[in-house]
Design a protein around this motif. Sequence first.
Motif, PDB file in Angstrom:
ATOM      1  N   THR A 142      53.853  78.662 115.957  1.00  8.81           N
ATOM      2  CA  THR A 142      53.516  77.502 116.682  1.00  8.81           C
ATOM      3  C   THR A 142      52.302  77.248 116.744  1.00  8.81           C
ATOM      4  O   THR A 142      51.452  78.097 117.163  1.00  8.81           O
ATOM      5  CB  THR A 142      53.926  78.117 117.985  1.00  8.81           C
ATOM      6  N   PHE A 193      50.177  80.336 117.636  1.00  6.20           N
ATOM      7  CA  PHE A 193      50.914  81.492 117.940  1.00  6.20           C
ATOM      8  C   PHE A 193      52.081  81.922 116.866  1.00  6.20           C
ATOM      9  O   PHE A 193      53.292  81.207 117.088  1.00  6.20           O
ATOM     10  CB  PHE A 193      51.451  81.707 119.480  1.00  6.20           C
ATOM     11  N   ALA A 227      49.101  75.991 118.386  1.00  5.77           N
ATOM     12  CA  ALA A 227      48.720  75.560 119.869  1.00  5.77           C
ATOM     13  C   ALA A 227      47.616  74.623 119.951  1.00  5.77           C
ATOM     14  O   ALA A 227      47.549  73.704 120.702  1.00  5.77           O
ATOM     15  CB  ALA A 227      48.607  76.682 120.667  1.00  5.77           C
ATOM     16  N   GLY A 272      52.758  72.176 127.485  1.00  6.51           N
ATOM     17  CA  GLY A 272      52.835  72.650 125.985  1.00  6.51           C
ATOM     18  C   GLY A 272      51.693  72.065 124.997  1.00  6.51           C
ATOM     19  O   GLY A 272      51.908  72.139 123.926  1.00  6.51           O
ATOM     20  N   SER A 273      50.988  71.263 125.532  1.00  4.75           N
ATOM     21  CA  SER A 273      50.282  70.563 124.639  1.00  4.75           C
ATOM     22  C   SER A 273      48.949  71.511 124.199  1.00  4.75           C
ATOM     23  O   SER A 273      48.216  70.869 123.428  1.00  4.75           O
ATOM     24  CB  SER A 273      49.682  69.085 125.306  1.00  4.75           C
ATOM     25  N   GLY A 274      48.658  72.432 124.932  1.00  3.41           N
ATOM     26  CA  GLY A 274      47.623  73.064 124.454  1.00  3.41           C
ATOM     27  C   GLY A 274      46.558  73.309 125.346  1.00  3.41           C
ATOM     28  O   GLY A 274      45.496  73.749 125.101  1.00  3.41           O
ATOM     29  N   LYS A 275      46.697  72.754 126.822  1.00  2.00           N
ATOM     30  CA  LYS A 275      45.401  72.930 127.763  1.00  2.00           C
ATOM     31  C   LYS A 275      45.036  74.402 128.120  1.00  2.00           C
ATOM     32  O   LYS A 275      43.753  74.562 127.934  1.00  2.00           O
ATOM     33  CB  LYS A 275      45.838  72.158 129.045  1.00  2.00           C
ATOM     34  N   SER A 276      45.990  75.170 128.345  1.00  2.00           N
ATOM     35  CA  SER A 276      45.620  76.744 128.737  1.00  2.00           C
ATOM     36  C   SER A 276      45.092  77.200 127.387  1.00  2.00           C
ATOM     37  O   SER A 276      44.018  77.880 127.619  1.00  2.00           O
ATOM     38  CB  SER A 276      46.488  77.165 129.101  1.00  2.00           C
TER      39      SER A 276
HETATM   40  N1  LIG Z   1      50.921  83.816 124.030  1.00  3.32           N
HETATM   41  C1  LIG Z   1      51.705  82.851 123.247  1.00  3.32           C
HETATM   42  N2  LIG Z   1      52.640  83.218 122.479  1.00  3.32           N
HETATM   43  C2  LIG Z   1      53.232  82.512 122.019  1.00  3.32           C
HETATM   44  N3  LIG Z   1      53.197  81.219 122.202  1.00  3.32           N
HETATM   45  C3  LIG Z   1      52.247  80.659 123.007  1.00  3.32           C
HETATM   46  C4  LIG Z   1      51.492  81.562 123.768  1.00  3.32           C
HETATM   47  N4  LIG Z   1      50.838  80.808 124.544  1.00  3.32           N
HETATM   48  C5  LIG Z   1      50.902  79.428 124.279  1.00  3.32           C
HETATM   49  N5  LIG Z   1      51.973  79.313 123.492  1.00  3.32           N
HETATM   50  C6  LIG Z   1      52.526  77.937 122.721  1.00  3.32           C
HETATM   51  O1  LIG Z   1      51.334  77.360 122.655  1.00  3.32           O
HETATM   52  C7  LIG Z   1      51.427  75.883 123.014  1.00  3.32           C
HETATM   53  C8  LIG Z   1      50.562  75.397 123.829  1.00  3.32           C
HETATM   54  O2  LIG Z   1      50.692  76.236 125.124  1.00  3.32           O
HETATM   55  P1  LIG Z   1      49.781  76.163 126.182  1.00  3.32           P
HETATM   56  O3  LIG Z   1      49.964  77.324 127.322  1.00  3.32           O
HETATM   57  O4  LIG Z   1      48.248  75.975 125.635  1.00  3.32           O
HETATM   58  O5  LIG Z   1      50.296  74.705 126.782  1.00  3.32           O
HETATM   59  P2  LIG Z   1      49.763  73.875 128.124  1.00  3.32           P
HETATM   60  O6  LIG Z   1      49.297  72.593 127.821  1.00  3.32           O
HETATM   61  O7  LIG Z   1      48.902  74.734 129.053  1.00  3.32           O
HETATM   62  O8  LIG Z   1      50.986  73.765 128.906  1.00  3.32           O
HETATM   63  P3  LIG Z   1      51.538  73.883 130.466  1.00  3.32           P
HETATM   64  O9  LIG Z   1      51.131  72.569 131.019  1.00  3.32           O
HETATM   65  O10 LIG Z   1      52.980  73.937 130.613  1.00  3.32           O
HETATM   66  O11 LIG Z   1      50.780  74.993 131.242  1.00  3.32           O
HETATM   67  C9  LIG Z   1      53.069  75.916 123.396  1.00  3.32           C
HETATM   68  O12 LIG Z   1      53.821  75.476 122.364  1.00  3.32           O
HETATM   69  C10 LIG Z   1      53.332  77.291 123.785  1.00  3.32           C
HETATM   70  O13 LIG Z   1      54.700  77.483 123.516  1.00  3.32           O
END
Ligand SMILES: Nc1ncnc2c1ncn2[C@@H]1O[C@H](COP(=O)(O)OP(=O)(O)OP(=O)(O)O)[C@@H](O)[C@H]1O
Lengths: 227, 173
Positions: free
Chosen positions: A19, A16, A21, A42-46
């Motif tokens: 960043t 992103f 992801a 923030g590890s990238g799961k979603s």
């Molecule tokens: N739409 C977006 N725009 C910019 N950066 C993003 C976006 N979505 C995610 N990120 C960044 O990508 C990285 C991974 O995010 P992600 O949401 O996949 O983490 P996660 O493992 O699901 O975290 P959480 O447990 O907090 O939900 C993070 O650094 C996040 O800030």
Amino acid sequence: MPTEPLLTAEDLHLSFGSTPALDSASVEVHAGEILALMGPSGSGKSTLLHCLAGILTPDSGRVTYAGRDLTALHDNERSALRRSEFGFVFQFGQLVPELTCLENVALPLRLGGASRRAALRSAEAWLERLEVSDVADKRPGQASGGQGQRVAVARALVTRPKVVFADEPTGALDSLNGERVMELFVAAARDTGAAVVLVTHEPRVAAYSDHEAVVRDGRVRAREYVR
Amino acid sequence: MSIGHALLGLLEGGPRHGYDLKRSYDERFGQDRPLAYGQVYSTLARLLKNGLVEVESEPGAGPERKKYAITDAGVSDVGGWLARPEKPEPYLQSTLYTKVVLALLTGHDANDVLDTQRSAHLRLMRDLTRRKAGGDLADQLICDHALFHLEADLRWLELTAARLQQLAAQVRA
Ligand SMILES: Nc1ncnc2c1ncn2[C@@H]1O[C@H](COP(=O)(O)OP(=O)(O)OP(=O)(O)O)[C@@H](O)[C@H]1O
Ligand SMILES: [Mg+2]
């Protein structure tokens, strides 16, 4: 595992802006299995979940579902596939606030071309199965958090999808409610043979899965087979 | 776990034979670890010596023919035990912590140590979750107790994973 995976992510990269992801994330999901995606915030799961579901397109790498390369499909083909093969449960906000809970569950069937009568009948059965028949005629805003999540699970499963993507489905619930949602969700998924990709940071929720994959710094670190 | 107190508590319902007491203990609290007969009789012998139970003699020999009854002293002993809090276990001597530090010191991948442990913990948590689903309320509460403790370990694992670089720098300094 002997069988071909149903859904595969291979070497996904996605940033992103500046960043990163996903940084070479790979994972396999087999038909009917429940896979927990764990790992720190923030590890990238979603992001990985959204790529697997064809909601996000990775910068590079491949997502294959039943032999089809999702990244190579046109947008409309991809949404059609999502509608017919996938179901979704998120932490909150996925129900349409203007519709009743019953209509919410019937909606995916209506979008798939079912008659209003048939859709409502099927939706009723699903609400009953998730033990929330009493909120059928209420709007989502009038249901409790736990009831809302059960309605969301019913809505995700009503089309009998092959894969259900769930991102922190119990994240906003207390542990007793969360466990009940997981019990009903997992039992229903197993009954219908749906695979589940379950993002959670709660070990007790992950304990409902068959396997876990741990995401760290945009990469999948460990995937254990324990069957 | 104070088996003596548990047996005493069970005797408050009325006098019982040793084998009956064992069965009743196993049903309620035994789960994975049923009592050995020897343990039951040695515990009862100790309680007898301390005047917390008495024997209602029956014709015939052998410990299995004896019926045990709780005494007044036994009743107040159970009361005192219930009123005292259990000592919270601090687990300061953690094997896992030791392993992580030694992995860092010896150049092994500490992440592997954490990942292996996570998967072993989760495997046990899956078993308990399944057992809970098929069980009654007693099973649920017993499994939940174990699940919450395992979850606490896992939270520690994640926290440690997140601080591994920091820890490595300190350990190797
Ligand atoms: N739409 C977006 N725009 C910019 N950066 C993003 C976006 N979505 C995610 N990120 C960044 O990508 C990285 C991974 O995010 P992600 O949401 O996949 O983490 P996660 O493992 O699901 O975290 P959480 O447990 O907090 O939900 C993070 O650094 C996040 O800030
Ligand atoms: Mg997320």
